[in-house]
Motif scaffolding. Sequence first.
Motif, mmCIF file in Angstrom:
data_model
loop_
_atom_site.group_PDB
_atom_site.id
_atom_site.type_symbol
_atom_site.label_atom_id
_atom_site.label_comp_id
_atom_site.label_asym_id
_atom_site.label_seq_id
_atom_site.Cartn_x
_atom_site.Cartn_y
_atom_site.Cartn_z
ATOM 1 N N PRO A 178 0.786 -1.241 0.000
ATOM 2 C CA PRO A 178 0.000 0.000 0.000
ATOM 3 C C PRO A 178 0.815 1.287 0.000
ATOM 4 O O PRO A 178 0.271 2.359 -0.247
ATOM 5 C CB PRO A 178 -0.824 -0.105 1.286
ATOM 6 C CG PRO A 178 -0.015 -0.987 2.180
ATOM 7 C CD PRO A 178 0.672 -1.966 1.281
ATOM 8 N N THR A 179 2.105 1.211 0.272
ATOM 9 C CA THR A 179 2.934 2.415 0.354
ATOM 10 C C THR A 179 3.904 2.476 -0.811
ATOM 11 O O THR A 179 4.574 1.484 -1.129
ATOM 12 C CB THR A 179 3.731 2.446 1.669
ATOM 13 O OG1 THR A 179 2.820 2.367 2.762
ATOM 14 C CG2 THR A 179 4.534 3.735 1.776
ATOM 15 N N GLY A 180 3.978 3.632 -1.459
ATOM 16 C CA GLY A 180 4.851 3.796 -2.605
ATOM 17 C C GLY A 180 5.946 4.807 -2.347
ATOM 18 O O GLY A 180 6.028 5.426 -1.280
ATOM 19 N N THR A 181 6.802 4.992 -3.364
ATOM 20 C CA THR A 181 7.897 5.957 -3.321
ATOM 21 C C THR A 181 7.676 7.007 -4.395
ATOM 22 O O THR A 181 7.546 6.664 -5.577
ATOM 23 C CB THR A 181 9.248 5.259 -3.568
ATOM 24 O OG1 THR A 181 9.467 4.280 -2.549
ATOM 25 C CG2 THR A 181 10.389 6.267 -3.559
ATOM 26 N N ILE A 182 7.602 8.255 -4.019
ATOM 27 C CA ILE A 182 7.385 9.330 -4.989
ATOM 28 C C ILE A 182 8.685 9.623 -5.728
ATOM 29 O O ILE A 182 9.730 9.872 -5.109
ATOM 30 C CB ILE A 182 6.863 10.599 -4.292
ATOM 31 C CG1 ILE A 182 5.460 10.341 -3.723
ATOM 32 C CG2 ILE A 182 6.823 11.780 -5.266
ATOM 33 C CD1 ILE A 182 4.885 11.503 -2.938
ATOM 34 N N LEU A 183 8.626 9.567 -7.060
ATOM 35 C CA LEU A 183 9.789 9.847 -7.888
ATOM 36 C C LEU A 183 9.827 11.298 -8.359
ATOM 37 O O LEU A 183 10.895 11.906 -8.436
ATOM 38 C CB LEU A 183 9.796 8.937 -9.124
ATOM 39 C CG LEU A 183 9.722 7.425 -8.908
ATOM 40 C CD1 LEU A 183 9.884 6.705 -10.236
ATOM 41 C CD2 LEU A 183 10.748 6.951 -7.906
ATOM 42 N N VAL B 121 14.234 4.888 -14.765
ATOM 43 C CA VAL B 121 13.881 4.517 -13.389
ATOM 44 C C VAL B 121 14.817 3.450 -12.831
ATOM 45 O O VAL B 121 14.628 2.996 -11.702
ATOM 46 C CB VAL B 121 12.423 4.018 -13.311
ATOM 47 C CG1 VAL B 121 11.460 5.117 -13.704
ATOM 48 C CG2 VAL B 121 12.214 2.769 -14.175
ATOM 49 N N ASN B 122 15.802 3.042 -13.607
ATOM 50 C CA ASN B 122 16.718 1.991 -13.177
ATOM 51 C C ASN B 122 18.053 2.526 -12.661
ATOM 52 O O ASN B 122 18.956 1.752 -12.348
ATOM 53 C CB ASN B 122 16.979 1.015 -14.331
ATOM 54 C CG ASN B 122 15.727 0.284 -14.760
ATOM 55 O OD1 ASN B 122 14.973 -0.197 -13.917
ATOM 56 N ND2 ASN B 122 15.477 0.210 -16.048
ATOM 57 N N SER B 123 18.193 3.846 -12.626
ATOM 58 C CA SER B 123 19.443 4.408 -12.122
ATOM 59 C C SER B 123 19.143 5.692 -11.346
ATOM 60 O O SER B 123 18.069 6.272 -11.477
ATOM 61 C CB SER B 123 20.408 4.712 -13.273
ATOM 62 O OG SER B 123 19.870 5.706 -14.129
ATOM 63 N N GLY B 124 20.108 6.108 -10.533
ATOM 64 C CA GLY B 124 19.900 7.294 -9.719
ATOM 65 C C GLY B 124 19.197 6.947 -8.420
ATOM 66 O O GLY B 124 18.671 5.845 -8.243
ATOM 67 N N ALA B 125 19.164 7.903 -7.513
ATOM 68 C CA ALA B 125 18.507 7.668 -6.225
ATOM 69 C C ALA B 125 17.032 7.339 -6.425
ATOM 70 O O ALA B 125 16.493 6.405 -5.823
ATOM 71 C CB ALA B 125 18.672 8.897 -5.331
ATOM 72 N N LEU B 126 16.360 8.133 -7.269
ATOM 73 C CA LEU B 126 14.962 7.866 -7.623
ATOM 74 C C LEU B 126 14.831 7.570 -9.111
ATOM 75 O O LEU B 126 14.142 6.646 -9.513
ATOM 76 C CB LEU B 126 14.093 9.067 -7.242
ATOM 77 C CG LEU B 126 14.007 9.383 -5.751
ATOM 78 C CD1 LEU B 126 13.227 10.668 -5.525
ATOM 79 C CD2 LEU B 126 13.372 8.223 -4.988
ATOM 80 N N TYR B 127 15.493 8.381 -9.921
ATOM 81 C CA TYR B 127 15.567 8.169 -11.359
ATOM 82 C C TYR B 127 16.688 9.042 -11.892
ATOM 83 O O TYR B 127 17.238 9.893 -11.182
ATOM 84 C CB TYR B 127 14.234 8.510 -12.044
ATOM 85 C CG TYR B 127 13.901 9.992 -12.070
ATOM 86 C CD1 TYR B 127 14.334 10.817 -13.114
ATOM 87 C CD2 TYR B 127 13.159 10.575 -11.049
ATOM 88 C CE1 TYR B 127 14.029 12.180 -13.137
ATOM 89 C CE2 TYR B 127 12.852 11.925 -11.060
ATOM 90 C CZ TYR B 127 13.296 12.722 -12.108
ATOM 91 O OH TYR B 127 13.008 14.061 -12.126
#
Length: 459
Positions: free
Chosen positions: A129-134, A189-195
């Motif tokens: 239920p909890t996501g990560t905002i990019l 979306v596969n690299s970086g802290a978030l993207y």
Amino acid sequence: MKYLSLLMALVFISCESLSQTGSVGLQSFATGFAAPVEITHCGDNRLFVVEQDGRIKILNANGTVNTTPFLNITALTNQSGEQGLLGLAFHPNYATNGFFYVNYTRISDGATVIARYSVDVGNPNIANPTGTILLTIAQPFSNHNGGTLKFGPDGYLYIGMGDGGSGGDPGNRAQNINELLGKMLRIDVNSGALYSNPAGNPYLGVAGADEIWAIGLRNPWKFSFDRQTGELWIADVGQSLYEEVNRAAATESGLNYGWRCYEGNSAYNTTGCPPQNTMKAPLFVTNHSNGFCSITGGYVYRGTQFPNFQGNYFFSDYCKAQIGMSDASGNVTFSPTFSGNNFVSFGEDVNGELYVASIGNGTIYKIVDSSLGTVASEKTAFTIYPNPAKSEVFIQNLNAVSFVTALEVFNTDGKKILTRKTENQLITSLNTETLPTGFYFLRLTDNLGATSVQKLIKE
């Protein structure tokens, strides 16, 4: 396997030249949804239906809907006008990493939020239920939010952004490369802290514009990639006179689709605009004088059940309950009117078959070729084996409800090359020794009059 892949590619290209175009029909597939605005799949035979209020529901291959939503974020977003949960995309490696991405407008201020969620490791029908905002993008008005998310053939995530609303784009945000509104964005979306922002993004290094892939969009209400060619198709909602559909190669970066300088091919507000010949012209436009008002983009058909549809792009309009079908040159034909519907989203299943959602009555329809007669249902499904075949192929009905009564074989030019009547039996066979090596379509007719079209490869 290399031979098979090459053969499949060549065959699908040839299918675009079929002499028949088919007749678009709709088959009710599931009902009871609340404002469905997106349909997609995760790589298996389930469909995932996004409801505008913040729920994602699982629609199974047999037309049933899971009671428990896959995801419920109604507390984060608001279903108001053009706002809400608007987009869903599964990571290309979803089967191993379980990641998926959503696009919603934040309940507090209407800002666009791109967030990553994951599936429950113990239950494939429920997400954590909890996501990560990019990424968060401020919205000055409540309309023109875009909303679609898609992974491109390059593996990057594309995000369609509207111009921020307030008709006519008075701030000319769509042409301003220092902000993200009115753009097509592309992120890794596969690299970086978030993207991270891919090196090929055309404005990389320009303040506030690293994510931009293309500019000049008003409100891209649904875009998609052709699963065969990789081409990007964008349906862009018009202002006062025209709706448009754009097509570009997946590798074409830095395109300017023209808004607010042009609406369709006609000048709208050209103050400070570059020459029109430097902009990407629409493949085709529709006119509000003919009843259109808000275009809904779809997909290029790459399924196998309806050979006449091969290579055609499907779209619709909120105000005109017809399904449009365009060939590669932009020649458009329309279905009859399907009264009582407002079509706002198309969907493609894992096999390339197409669906369309009507927001008002909550119905998901399967798009079918009505020129083939009655379309086979789950109760009249057949399997063929071996496929590829050498000297003989067997046809077996799956549910013992109906029987094959006729077999027809078509080549990739749409020409019928073999017809055979059969007896009422559970398993029948077809001698393929005389067929040259290649790709074919096998049309089966049962004793109930239903038809099913399947692909057949002759080794």
